[in-house]
Motif scaffolding. Structure first.
Motif, short mmCIF file in Angstrom:
data_model
loop_
_atom_site.label_atom_id
_atom_site.label_comp_id
_atom_site.label_asym_id
_atom_site.label_seq_id
_atom_site.Cartn_x
_atom_site.Cartn_y
_atom_site.Cartn_z
N LEU A 83 -1.86 -1.65 -3.42
CA LEU A 83 -0.92 -2.22 -4.24
C LEU A 83 -1.10 -3.45 -4.78
O LEU A 83 -0.55 -4.12 -5.67
CB LEU A 83 0.47 -1.72 -4.28
CG LEU A 83 0.63 -0.46 -3.85
CD1 LEU A 83 2.27 -0.09 -3.29
CD2 LEU A 83 0.31 0.63 -4.81
N PRO A 119 -4.88 6.82 1.07
CA PRO A 119 -4.19 5.30 0.82
C PRO A 119 -4.81 4.63 -0.52
O PRO A 119 -5.84 4.76 -1.02
CB PRO A 119 -4.65 4.48 2.15
CG PRO A 119 -5.79 5.16 2.48
CD PRO A 119 -5.81 6.79 2.06
N GLU A 120 -3.63 3.93 -0.98
CA GLU A 120 -3.94 2.98 -2.13
C GLU A 120 -3.31 1.75 -2.11
O GLU A 120 -2.10 1.66 -1.62
CB GLU A 120 -3.27 3.87 -3.47
CG GLU A 120 -3.29 2.94 -4.51
CD GLU A 120 -2.72 3.50 -5.97
OE1 GLU A 120 -2.62 2.82 -7.07
OE2 GLU A 120 -1.74 4.35 -5.52
N SER A 127 -9.20 -4.56 1.36
CA SER A 127 -9.40 -3.37 0.51
C SER A 127 -8.38 -2.42 0.78
O SER A 127 -8.07 -1.91 -0.08
CB SER A 127 -10.88 -2.78 0.98
OG SER A 127 -11.04 -1.66 0.39
N PHE A 182 0.89 -1.15 -0.01
CA PHE A 182 0.23 0.04 -0.12
C PHE A 182 0.84 1.14 0.03
O PHE A 182 1.99 1.13 0.30
CB PHE A 182 -1.02 0.07 1.18
CG PHE A 182 -0.25 0.40 2.48
CD1 PHE A 182 -0.24 1.57 2.91
CD2 PHE A 182 0.22 -0.93 3.21
CE1 PHE A 182 0.21 1.97 4.12
CE2 PHE A 182 0.81 -0.51 4.27
CZ PHE A 182 1.05 1.09 4.83
N GLN A 183 0.34 2.32 -0.45
CA GLN A 183 1.08 3.49 -0.37
C GLN A 183 -0.06 4.75 -0.01
O GLN A 183 -1.28 4.51 -0.40
CB GLN A 183 1.82 4.06 -1.44
CG GLN A 183 0.76 4.09 -2.94
CD GLN A 183 1.61 4.24 -4.11
OE1 GLN A 183 2.72 3.95 -4.27
NE2 GLN A 183 0.69 4.48 -5.20
N TYR A 184 0.75 5.77 0.54
CA TYR A 184 -0.31 7.15 0.64
C TYR A 184 0.19 7.92 -0.33
O TYR A 184 1.33 8.10 -1.02
CB TYR A 184 0.01 7.39 1.97
CG TYR A 184 -0.45 6.88 3.12
CD1 TYR A 184 -1.91 6.93 3.51
CD2 TYR A 184 0.41 6.14 3.92
CE1 TYR A 184 -2.21 6.01 4.62
CE2 TYR A 184 0.02 5.24 5.12
CZ TYR A 184 -1.50 5.29 5.38
OH TYR A 184 -1.94 4.69 6.34
N THR A 187 -10.45 -5.95 -3.39
CA THR A 187 -11.85 -5.69 -3.28
C THR A 187 -12.67 -6.66 -3.84
O THR A 187 -14.18 -6.60 -3.76
CB THR A 187 -12.07 -4.44 -3.79
OG1 THR A 187 -11.78 -4.32 -5.25
CG2 THR A 187 -11.22 -3.10 -3.38
N GLY A 189 -5.87 -3.38 -1.50
CA GLY A 189 -6.17 -3.27 -2.86
C GLY A 189 -7.08 -4.33 -3.33
O GLY A 189 -7.18 -4.41 -4.44
N LYS A 241 -3.23 -5.83 -6.30
CA LYS A 241 -4.54 -5.60 -7.08
C LYS A 241 -4.78 -6.72 -7.98
O LYS A 241 -3.68 -7.63 -8.22
CB LYS A 241 -4.60 -4.36 -7.87
CG LYS A 241 -4.55 -3.10 -7.19
CD LYS A 241 -4.58 -1.93 -7.99
CE LYS A 241 -4.24 -0.60 -7.13
NZ LYS A 241 -4.34 0.63 -7.85
#
Length: 195
Positions: free
Chosen positions: A124, A121-122, A158, A114-116, A163, A161, A126
């Motif tokens: 990663l 937040p996003e 989630s 993940f990253q901000y 979902t 990433g 996926k």
């Protein structure tokens, strides 16, 4: 060929219903490549002051954190390599097992999973299909998000990433042998039918 990461977190071994659901899913996908991570027989250590720096964004210098970092690297590699992740999710005191929480603590690495950014937040990790093999003694109304195990697990997935999450639940396991057997049979059929 489909790659499956099967994460077992039940402390009840062969008696575990969530493990039985994982087995039913794997049996329905015999051509898949499977990596098993059994958090009961090989638990991920809980985060402590001695391991925290080892699982942070940057690898720390020195030998004190080498073991924690190597384990985290392995767990993250397993996660990224999988197409489908099947997570055994028994209900313990209304939440996920602490061993599964420890696994999440290790795979959540800023800058890797993940990253901000400016938008927040996003995740990663996926393009994964996640199946929660959930087992619980009682029966609950999912709309209330109580108990917390499913909602908490989905929130963590989630955040990273993931979902595309499906849940198969065997519930009412404490309502007598007949009710338990029917619940397990129904849940096994449901999880085996998932693509």
């Amino acid at each position: 060929m489909t790659k499956i990461l099967a994460i077992r977190s039940a402390a009840t071994g062969d008696a575990s219903v969530s493990n039985a659901l994982i087995d039913a899913y794997l049996a329905a996908h015999p051509d898949a490549t499977v990596v098993e991570r059994n958090l009961d027989t090989s638990p991920v250590p809980h985060v402590t002051s001695a391991s925290l720096a080892g699982i942070g964004r940057q690898a720390p210098e020195g030998d004190d954190f080498v073991e924690a970092r190597a384990l985290q690297d392995t767990l993250i590699t397993e996660l990224f390599a999988a197409d489908t992740i099947v997570i055994g999710l028994p209900l313990y005191n209304f939440g996920m097992p602490s061993t599964l929480k420890a696994w999440f603590d290790y795979v959540a690495r800023a800058g890797t999973t993940f990253q901000y950014g400016a938008a927040g937040p996003e995740g990663l990790v996926k393009g994964k299909h996640v199946i929660l093999a959930h087992a619980r003694a009682g029966k609950y109304d999912e709309a209330t998000h109580f108990p917390f195990a499913i909602a908490h697990t989905k929130a963590l997935l989630s955040f990273l990433g993931m979902t595309d999450v499906e849940t198969v639940t065997a519930e009412g396991l404490a309502f007598g042998p007949e009710a338990a057997a029917a619940a397990v049979t129904e849940a096994k059929a449901a999880i085996a039918s998932l693509a």
